[in-house]
Design an enzyme around this catalytic site. Sequence first.
Site, PDB file in Angstrom:
ATOM      1  N   LYS A   1      28.726  36.027  35.626  1.00  0.00           N
ATOM      2  CA  LYS A   1      28.784  36.406  34.201  1.00  0.00           C
ATOM      3  C   LYS A   1      29.145  35.202  33.333  1.00  0.00           C
ATOM      4  CE  LYS A   1      31.968  39.579  34.666  1.00  0.00           C
ATOM      5  NZ  LYS A   1      32.233  39.543  36.120  1.00  0.00           N
TER       6      LYS A   1
ATOM      7  N   ARG B   1      35.254  46.934  30.906  1.00  0.00           N
ATOM      8  CA  ARG B   1      35.474  46.978  32.345  1.00  0.00           C
ATOM      9  C   ARG B   1      35.806  48.377  32.841  1.00  0.00           C
ATOM     10  NH1 ARG B   1      36.531  41.539  33.390  1.00  0.00           N
ATOM     11  NH2 ARG B   1      37.097  40.957  35.492  1.00  0.00           N
TER      12      ARG B   1
ATOM     13  N   ARG C   1      35.230  28.965  44.977  1.00  0.00           N
ATOM     14  CA  ARG C   1      35.193  28.435  43.607  1.00  0.00           C
ATOM     15  C   ARG C   1      36.395  27.543  43.318  1.00  0.00           C
ATOM     16  NH1 ARG C   1      34.453  32.500  38.637  1.00  0.00           N
ATOM     17  NH2 ARG C   1      36.356  33.479  39.429  1.00  0.00           N
TER      18      ARG C   1
ATOM     19  N   ARG D   1      41.649  29.185  41.237  1.00  0.00           N
ATOM     20  CA  ARG D   1      42.274  30.173  40.360  1.00  0.00           C
ATOM     21  C   ARG D   1      43.241  31.025  41.170  1.00  0.00           C
ATOM     22  NH1 ARG D   1      37.904  33.483  36.830  1.00  0.00           N
ATOM     23  NH2 ARG D   1      39.076  35.248  37.645  1.00  0.00           N
TER      24      ARG D   1
ATOM     25  N   ARG E   1      40.038  42.729  43.613  1.00  0.00           N
ATOM     26  CA  ARG E   1      39.223  42.689  42.390  1.00  0.00           C
ATOM     27  C   ARG E   1      37.901  43.413  42.587  1.00  0.00           C
ATOM     28  NH1 ARG E   1      38.975  36.557  41.666  1.00  0.00           N
ATOM     29  NH2 ARG E   1      37.507  36.927  39.962  1.00  0.00           N
TER      30      ARG E   1
END
Length: 180
Positions: free
Chosen positions: A9, A80, A114, A147, A158
Amino acid sequence: ILGAPGAGKGTQSKRVAEEFGVQHITTGDILRANKDMETDYGTPREYMDAGELVPDAVVNEIVEKEVGEADGFILDGYPRNLDQAEFLAAITDLDAVLYLDVSESELTRRLTGRRVCSECGDTYHVEFSPAEEAGVCDECGGELVQRDDDTEDVVRERIRVYHENTAPVVEFYRDEGDLV
Ligand code: ADP
Ligand code: ZN
């Protein structure tokens, strides 16, 4: 723009914002920049580091302000859940809803690999798009970090939260006929 965590996204909505000259509104980035802000519900950090959703009242207020100030926008990371979708419908009209459909094994590989630049926010992946020098940003020389919520346990949570809360939002827009 809708999709599970790791669907892309952020990457795609940044491109859309540049191409169409609209504001990129991303609730995740705004919350990360205000992680220790005191609210009636505690700080965003308490929810984010566990992979849970920040309470609607906090996020809705942010979005109402940003959307109100924007002359055209792409929303990334919002709505969300169905309550947020209804709040959004009450404050604005959407032209299109984009949905990025990515398999779960691919999501996990993308998220846990990531790395983000602690200075400029550029994103890398240890396997798919590594920096020229490991741990150092190609763009600005800043340090690349993981992160807090990209660790395997939090990623799993998540994705669970996504299935429970956000997948119904995709169906909501599909029923409305707005989904691309
Ligand atoms: P991702 O989509 O990859 O999970 P984000 O940067 O969009 O990452 O979101 C990170 C965290 O910020 C979420 O796990 C959640 O805690 C919080 N957050 C972001 N957007 C919302 C939202 N619309 N409602 C509630 N919490 C949100
Ligand atoms: Zn950088």
